[in-house]
Design a protein around this motif. Structure first.
Motif: not given
Length: 217
Positions: A134-146, A203-207
């Motif tokens: 669900l978080l990956r579907q959001l228009p976030l500038a950058a997302l870090f999932l630990y 940075t940007s994108g999903h990590h």
């Protein structure tokens, strides 16, 4: 000078992360979102927002937010039921992510878990996996999932299963197999350090930050 926001600031990881944020001379204001008042309220860098977490969509902050941290999490036992656990570990976290996406260009750092999978037979890992999707579907500038494995360190509560699993996992992680090395317990300080250090990057994108990567901090 940056403005940051954090949810889950009083937990084991959140409290250690808070100390680093408070000591960071480049941070002007820390917005602490919590369901009750916190020990950080008196600090001049802190603006505390006490809110029912079910009302997160109505959160009101006028300042520009540069970075957001979510250290929120509970256990099924502490929550009292699977539904209550999912509310905390999925609904509240996703709503926080939605607010960030809708009100700022901040990067978002979220604690998940190794093995997170929306199709997992484990209700814990399934919930974590659904939250990530669900978080990956959001228009976030950058997302870090630990995705840490078992966390160990000072907590305000005793977790029996974590204590029982610590030594077997520590021993197994010594074997020269990548999959087992990834199961090495993570010190809570390492996770907090990773979140702080990686949030300094532009940075940007999903990590996805794996357990092996967290071990380096």
């Amino acid at each position: 000078m940056k403005n940051v926001i954090i949810m889950g600031a009083t937990g084991a990881t959140g409290s250690l992360l808070m100390q680093q944020l408070l000591n960071d001379i480049n941070i002007a204001q820390i917005y602490v979102v919590h369901y009750r008042t916190t020990p950080f309220k008196q600090n001049e860098k802190v603006t505390e927002i006490v809110i029912d977490l079910a009302e997160l969509p109505h959160l009101n902050i006028d300042a520009d937010i540069d970075c957001a941290y979510c250290c929120l999490g509970t256990t099924r036992k502490k929550a009292g039921s699977l539904a209550a656990f999912r509310q905390v570990d999925k609904d509240y976290i996703v709503n926080f992510g939605k607010w960030i996406a809708n009100h700022s260009t901040a990067q978002l750092h979220v604690i998940s878990a190794v093995g997170a999978n929306a199709k997992s037979p484990s209700s814990y890992l399934q919930t974590k996996g659904e939250t990530e999707l669900l978080l990956r579907q959001l228009p976030l500038a950058a997302l870090f999932l630990y995705q840490p494995t078992l966390l160990h360190g000072k907590r305000d509560e005793f977790r029996l299963m974590e204590a029982l699993a610590y030594y077997p996992l520590s021993v197994l992680s010594l074997l020269p197999l990548p999959l087992l090395k990834q199961q090495k317990p993570i010190a809570i300080e390492q996770l907090a350090n990773a979140m702080y250090q990686l949030s300094q990057q532009v940075t940007s994108g999903h990590h996805i930050i794996s357990s092996l990567e967290i071990q380096q901090y």
